[in-house]
Design a protein around this motif. Structure first.
Motif, PDB file in Angstrom:
ATOM      1  N   SER A  54      34.153  29.878  33.926  1.00  0.00           N
ATOM      2  CA  SER A  54      34.075  29.685  32.665  1.00  0.00           C
ATOM      3  C   SER A  54      34.976  30.676  31.766  1.00  0.00           C
ATOM      4  N   THR A  55      35.289  30.168  30.354  1.00  0.00           N
ATOM      5  CA  THR A  55      36.216  30.869  29.864  1.00  0.00           C
ATOM      6  C   THR A  55      35.609  32.229  29.484  1.00  0.00           C
ATOM      7  N   ILE A  56      34.333  32.551  29.336  1.00  0.00           N
ATOM      8  CA  ILE A  56      33.703  33.825  29.043  1.00  0.00           C
ATOM      9  C   ILE A  56      33.065  34.308  30.288  1.00  0.00           C
ATOM     10  N   GLY A  57      33.506  33.885  31.440  1.00  0.00           N
ATOM     11  CA  GLY A  57      32.956  34.692  32.329  1.00  0.00           C
ATOM     12  C   GLY A  57      31.842  33.742  33.202  1.00  0.00           C
TER      13      GLY A  57
ATOM     14  N   GLU B 134      37.667  39.115  23.189  1.00  0.00           N
ATOM     15  CA  GLU B 134      36.194  38.552  23.250  1.00  0.00           C
ATOM     16  C   GLU B 134      35.976  37.537  22.352  1.00  0.00           C
ATOM     17  N   HIS B 137      39.126  31.819  23.909  1.00  0.00           N
ATOM     18  CA  HIS B 137      39.280  30.986  24.943  1.00  0.00           C
ATOM     19  C   HIS B 137      40.964  30.624  25.156  1.00  0.00           C
ATOM     20  N   ALA B 138      41.406  30.831  26.419  1.00  0.00           N
ATOM     21  CA  ALA B 138      42.639  30.619  26.694  1.00  0.00           C
ATOM     22  C   ALA B 138      42.846  29.053  27.338  1.00  0.00           C
ATOM     23  N   LYS B 169      41.021  32.391  37.478  1.00  0.00           N
ATOM     24  CA  LYS B 169      40.591  31.594  38.803  1.00  0.00           C
ATOM     25  C   LYS B 169      41.455  30.182  38.673  1.00  0.00           C
ATOM     26  N   ALA B 170      41.580  29.604  39.660  1.00  0.00           N
ATOM     27  CA  ALA B 170      42.587  28.530  39.663  1.00  0.00           C
ATOM     28  C   ALA B 170      42.066  27.312  38.978  1.00  0.00           C
ATOM     29  N   ILE B 187      41.401  27.818  30.782  1.00  0.00           N
ATOM     30  CA  ILE B 187      41.667  29.263  31.738  1.00  0.00           C
ATOM     31  C   ILE B 187      40.520  29.631  32.051  1.00  0.00           C
ATOM     32  N   MET B 188      39.938  29.653  33.209  1.00  0.00           N
ATOM     33  CA  MET B 188      38.796  30.341  33.771  1.00  0.00           C
ATOM     34  C   MET B 188      38.708  31.830  34.181  1.00  0.00           C
ATOM     35  N   LEU B 189      38.128  32.815  33.542  1.00  0.00           N
ATOM     36  CA  LEU B 189      38.312  34.151  33.832  1.00  0.00           C
ATOM     37  C   LEU B 189      38.002  34.579  35.367  1.00  0.00           C
ATOM     38  N   ASP B 191      36.141  36.831  37.862  1.00  0.00           N
ATOM     39  CA  ASP B 191      34.830  37.450  37.843  1.00  0.00           C
ATOM     40  C   ASP B 191      34.624  38.858  37.006  1.00  0.00           C
ATOM     41  N   GLY B 192      33.651  38.818  36.381  1.00  0.00           N
ATOM     42  CA  GLY B 192      33.484  40.297  35.730  1.00  0.00           C
ATOM     43  C   GLY B 192      34.302  40.340  34.290  1.00  0.00           C
ATOM     44  N   ASP B 193      35.064  39.368  33.810  1.00  0.00           N
ATOM     45  CA  ASP B 193      35.596  39.347  32.666  1.00  0.00           C
ATOM     46  C   ASP B 193      34.951  38.470  31.887  1.00  0.00           C
ATOM     47  N   THR B 194      34.967  38.736  30.363  1.00  0.00           N
ATOM     48  CA  THR B 194      34.263  37.910  29.452  1.00  0.00           C
ATOM     49  C   THR B 194      35.232  37.578  28.376  1.00  0.00           C
TER      50      THR B 194
END
Lengths: 279, 278
Positions: A54-57, B134, B137-138, B169-170, B187-189, B191-194
């Motif tokens: 996800s784009t927000i985690g 915060e 989106h990318a 993440k890919a 673009i998927m962040l 783990d742990g990122d928001t």
């Protein structure tokens, strides 16, 4: 404290920053969990978006004991709690993926992980609810965190019902095609006459699925059901009619998404949104 | 001042009168004709031909409200809302939602055949709004068609907590549905990122077979407009009453607003309803 009374009240609250600005939260997903493509869809089999990239985690696999996620837990929509004694209302929502079906916005009340598909003794869940503690309307789901075996079997869950009495679910299918794959969510029926869940004691598999994998149990409170009948068509809340009903996001609610796909079309991308208004 | 009543809202939507009479200026009609995007993918209308086609960016900048490609809404007074669209027609393959985003930062010049980390025109410019990242989106936005070989791509970025050198993440890039001009790849962040504050590098795992051109776009979703279930139809997309209820106020800066559709978009015509509330 009061619910949104009518459309004028809704529009006034939505376009005001006092006493609190509304919240609009969005989350793109891409159909992958970590470096792995999520399992192919099976029509009418549940899918959890908890771990989806996800784009927000993305949500993490929970620990072995039943723990309570909240509005700060990554994987949920992570809305801010209301202030000043006000309540937070879900005044909008939408879901779009490359599939169609029924999208479920729910409060993820309790979850655990670390269960496996080969253990034939009772596997403990435990934990204590902190939201909707009466249990009314709560459901049980099994969520697959790593694929379990391809041999179908059945299981039962021992739980405490909405009246505080011990109960056992009817047996349900687990393992095998459609009930074993990463990201699958198996919605578990309750015993006849029960209408809710206060806690889950353990889960018992009748036979091994032949692969341990990893799964867990979720206690969830569905808040909104949004239907999409055509692939790649969005499903949405309807603010004009306030259907399917304005629900409260209680303090600390962990708002998460799941779906029951209608098609075998894989979810390869999507966008989930929720809008919240304080009053 | 909020929109106090349903009657006031309906009048705004129907007449597009601004509550601020001194800025009662119409936003231009959005009219785009281009074969952009791909089935079941998010597609940017930034470079679509028609009124105000955007150019392919090079260096990373924060684009202005009035830049070609943007909606070119009137200057904000206090708060604005993109309430919806009227008289919208589209010949999309299916009925489609349209999303209006604040294009915070964009850039171009990356290649689909370079398999080492690309830093051309990077890092991205500082975010002009939502500066922590915060809720931002990318995307990778495709400006020149990439190759037919599917591969994956990762992005090195600074997260919303300010931690640099995070690796996304890919995501799949290249081949049908992930190569066409206009396609936006979220673009998927890690783990742990928001959230995401800036991008430092982009790595394509293996060649897609064609260099093409793509870049990084950082954006925030402002409103959601859902339309009917059939194509070639006319609908009113109403962000607060008719659809998803998603309509974030514009209350900082004068954003560069642009539209994103879902699916292949041969044409798009709509008159934005953007109102000021003072």
């Amino acid at each position: 404290m009061a619910a949104i009374s009518d459309l004028s009240d809704y529009l006034n609250l939505r376009t005001s920053v006092s006493p609190a600005a509304p919240q609009d939260i969005s989350k793109f997903i891409d159909g992958r969990i970590g470096s792995t493509a999520a399992a192919a869809e099976v029509a009418s089999r549940g899918k959890s978006f908890w771990q989806f990239n996800s784009t927000i985690g993305s949500g993490a696999i929970p620990g072995t004991g039943g723990v309570v996620p909240d509005n700060t837990t990554v994987g949920g929509m992570r809305q801010a709690d209301p202030g000043g004694g006000r309540q937070l209302w879900i005044s909008g929502a939408s879901a779009l993926t490359s599939n169609a079906g029924l999208y479920i916005l729910y409060d993820r009340l309790l979850h655990n992980g670390g269960l496996n598909g080969t253990t034939l003794t009772a596997q403990t869940v435990g934990g204590t609810l902190t939201r909707n503690t009466t249990g009314a309307g709560n459901m049980i789901a099994v969520e697959i965190y790593a694929a379990i075996g391809s041999t179908a079997t059945t299981a039962v869950i021992n739980y405490t019902n909405q009246d505080g009495n011990p109960a056992v679910t009817p047996s349900f299918a687990i393992g095998g095609a459609g009930a074993q794959e990463l990201g699958r969510m198996i919605f578990v029926p309750l015993a006849a006459g029960d209408t809710g869940v206060r806690g889950v004691t353990d889960i018992d598999l009748v036979a091994s699925t032949l692969t341990a994998g990893s799964f867990g149990v979720v206690i969830m409170r569905p808040l909104l059901y949004l239907a999409s009948s055509v692939a790649a068509m969005p499903a949405s809340f309807d603010p004009a009619s306030m259907r399917p009903g304005v629900k409260e996001a209680v303090t600390g609610a962990c708002l998460a998404w799941a779906m029951i796909p209608m098609l075998t079309t894989n979810v390869v991308t999507g966008l989930l949104t929720v809008s919240l208004t304080e009053k | 001042m909020s929109i106090a009543t349903l009657a006031a809202y309906l009048e705004l939507f129907q007449t597009q009168h601004s509550l601020v009479t001194t800025t009662n200026v119409f936003t231009p009609m959005e009219y785009k004709t281009a074969n952009l995007g791909a089935q079941a993918r998010f597609g940017s209308l930034w470079t679509a031909s028609g009124r105000s086609a955007g150019a392919t960016p090079t260096t990373s900048v924060s684009p202005a409200r009035t830049l070609a490609g943007a909606l070119h809404q009137r200057a904000r007074v206090t708060r604005q809302y993109v309430l919806g669209y009227t008289n919208r027609q589209s010949t999309n393959s299916i009925g489609t939602p349209v999303y209006t985003l604040d294009r915070l930062v964009h850039h171009g010049g990356l290649s689909g055949i370079v398999t080492t980390e690309q830093t051309t025109n990077l890092p991205t410019a500082a975010l002009p709004r939502y500066t922590s990242g915060e809720g931002v989106h990318a995307f990778l936005e495709i400006y020149g068609i990439l190759g037919t070989t599917a591969t994956t791509v990762t992005v090195r970025y600074t997260n919303s907590a300010g931690t640099a050198n995070r690796t996304s993440k890919a995501a799949v890039i290249g081949a049908s549905f992930n190569r066409e001009v206009g396609v936006l790849i979220p673009i998927m962040l890690a783990d742990g990122d928001t959230g995401i504050r800036s991008v430092q590098g982009v790595t394509v795992l293996a060649t897609t077979g064609t260099a093409g051109n793509f870049g990084v776009t950082l954006a925030r979703l402002k409103s959601v407009h859902l339309f009917g279930p059939t194509h070639e139809s006319t609908f009113v997309g109403d962000a607060l009453l008719g659809t998803a209820g998603y309509c974030e106020p514009i209350d900082a800066g004068d954003p560069c607003l642009f539209n994103v559709a879902f699916g292949f978009t041969p044409s798009f015509a709509a008159l934005p309803v953007i109102v000021d509330t003072a």
